[in-house]
Design a protein around this motif. Structure first.
Motif, mmCIF file in Angstrom:
data_model
loop_
_atom_site.group_PDB
_atom_site.id
_atom_site.type_symbol
_atom_site.label_atom_id
_atom_site.label_comp_id
_atom_site.label_asym_id
_atom_site.label_seq_id
_atom_site.Cartn_x
_atom_site.Cartn_y
_atom_site.Cartn_z
ATOM 1 N N GLY A 62 28.263 41.137 12.650
ATOM 2 C CA GLY A 62 27.875 41.648 13.970
ATOM 3 C C GLY A 62 28.069 43.146 14.067
ATOM 4 O O GLY A 62 28.403 43.825 13.103
ATOM 5 N N GLU A 63 27.859 43.644 15.257
ATOM 6 C CA GLU A 63 27.958 45.078 15.505
ATOM 7 C C GLU A 63 29.428 45.483 15.639
ATOM 8 O O GLU A 63 30.201 44.832 16.343
ATOM 9 N N ASP A 64 29.832 46.553 14.936
ATOM 10 C CA ASP A 64 31.190 47.098 15.025
ATOM 11 C C ASP A 64 31.174 48.153 16.124
ATOM 12 O O ASP A 64 30.641 49.247 15.940
ATOM 13 N N ILE A 65 31.742 47.824 17.270
ATOM 14 C CA ILE A 65 31.712 48.703 18.439
ATOM 15 C C ILE A 65 33.054 49.389 18.593
ATOM 16 O O ILE A 65 34.098 48.732 18.626
ATOM 17 N N HIS A 66 33.041 50.703 18.700
ATOM 18 C CA HIS A 66 34.263 51.494 18.834
ATOM 19 C C HIS A 66 34.531 51.768 20.312
ATOM 20 O O HIS A 66 34.344 52.873 20.795
ATOM 21 N N ARG A 112 28.158 51.537 3.112
ATOM 22 C CA ARG A 112 26.906 51.861 3.806
ATOM 23 C C ARG A 112 27.220 51.765 5.296
ATOM 24 O O ARG A 112 27.687 50.725 5.756
ATOM 25 N N THR A 113 26.997 52.828 6.061
ATOM 26 C CA THR A 113 27.380 52.843 7.473
ATOM 27 C C THR A 113 26.496 51.961 8.337
ATOM 28 O O THR A 113 26.899 51.551 9.413
ATOM 29 N N GLY A 114 25.279 51.695 7.887
ATOM 30 C CA GLY A 114 24.346 50.924 8.700
ATOM 31 C C GLY A 114 23.587 51.785 9.699
ATOM 32 O O GLY A 114 22.846 51.267 10.521
ATOM 33 N N VAL A 115 23.772 53.102 9.618
ATOM 34 C CA VAL A 115 23.071 54.040 10.504
ATOM 35 C C VAL A 115 22.337 55.050 9.627
ATOM 36 O O VAL A 115 22.981 55.860 8.944
ATOM 37 N N GLY A 130 35.755 58.640 -1.907
ATOM 38 C CA GLY A 130 36.110 60.018 -1.576
ATOM 39 C C GLY A 130 35.514 60.493 -0.269
ATOM 40 O O GLY A 130 35.863 61.560 0.224
ATOM 41 N N SER A 131 34.618 59.704 0.324
ATOM 42 C CA SER A 131 33.986 60.089 1.591
ATOM 43 C C SER A 131 34.937 59.850 2.758
ATOM 44 O O SER A 131 35.722 58.906 2.754
ATOM 45 N N LEU A 132 34.824 60.696 3.765
ATOM 46 C CA LEU A 132 35.507 60.498 5.040
ATOM 47 C C LEU A 132 34.432 60.315 6.092
ATOM 48 O O LEU A 132 33.586 61.180 6.286
ATOM 49 N N VAL A 133 34.449 59.160 6.747
ATOM 50 C CA VAL A 133 33.449 58.814 7.749
ATOM 51 C C VAL A 133 34.137 58.807 9.110
ATOM 52 O O VAL A 133 35.157 58.131 9.282
ATOM 53 N N CYS A 134 33.611 59.556 10.061
ATOM 54 C CA CYS A 134 34.201 59.632 11.398
ATOM 55 C C CYS A 134 33.171 59.185 12.429
ATOM 56 O O CYS A 134 32.028 59.627 12.401
ATOM 57 N N ALA A 135 33.598 58.309 13.328
ATOM 58 C CA ALA A 135 32.726 57.809 14.386
ATOM 59 C C ALA A 135 33.437 58.000 15.721
ATOM 60 O O ALA A 135 34.597 57.610 15.868
ATOM 61 N N GLU A 136 32.761 58.592 16.663
ATOM 62 C CA GLU A 136 33.354 58.831 17.969
ATOM 63 C C GLU A 136 33.471 57.534 18.759
ATOM 64 O O GLU A 136 32.706 56.588 18.549
ATOM 65 N N GLN A 137 34.422 57.512 19.681
ATOM 66 C CA GLN A 137 34.563 56.378 20.587
ATOM 67 C C GLN A 137 33.245 56.192 21.329
ATOM 68 O O GLN A 137 32.589 57.151 21.713
ATOM 69 N N GLY A 138 32.849 54.938 21.497
ATOM 70 C CA GLY A 138 31.597 54.614 22.182
ATOM 71 C C GLY A 138 30.426 54.403 21.248
ATOM 72 O O GLY A 138 29.365 53.964 21.675
#
Length: 123
Positions: A50-54, A69-72, A87-95
């Motif tokens: 399902g969708e991972d919602i922050h 794979r981020t899916g975006v 080695g990647s750093l992935v950042c996703a904002e709240q929302g």
């Protein structure tokens, strides 16, 4: 020193299944027991269920091994597709939300920085 601690992740015994192909180990929790830091392992071909919602925190993910794979589209390290190799750093904002997956399998360190204050190791 109350605001500084350390723990070996190998000393944290409990893991749980997010899905049959994705497992997680809670490394740190907030005062209410909610995860603040996790080690997450995707088997090859695994897709987040399902969708991972922050909704309650931003998310920071360090790819320890494999390829996430981020899916975006366009959010990968090359800004063309969604591939994030070790080695990647992935950042996703709240929302934000997405449905991550891994063709090759991967291991991630996942952090929720907005929930960090007052958290403690999950030992």
């Amino acid at each position: 020193m109350a605001d500084f601690d350390a723990v070996l992740t190998t000393d944290i015994p409990s893991t749980f299944a997010i899905s049959p192909e994705i497992s997680a180990k809670v490394l740190r929790t907030d005062a209410g027991g909610s995860p603040v830091a996790l080690e997450v392992t995707f088997a090859p071909g695994a897709v987040w269920p399902g969708e991972d919602i922050h909704s309650d925190s931003a998310e920071a993910v360090y790819v320890q091994s494999g390829v996430l794979r981020t899916g975006v589209p366009g959010t990968g390290v090359n800004k063309v597709d969604d591939r994030c190799p070790a080695g990647s750093l992935v950042c996703a904002e709240q929302g934000t939300s997405h449905q991550p997956y891994s063709d090759t399998g991967c291991t991630l360190l996942l952090f929720y920085p907005d929930k960090w204050k007052g958290s403690a190791p999950a030992v």
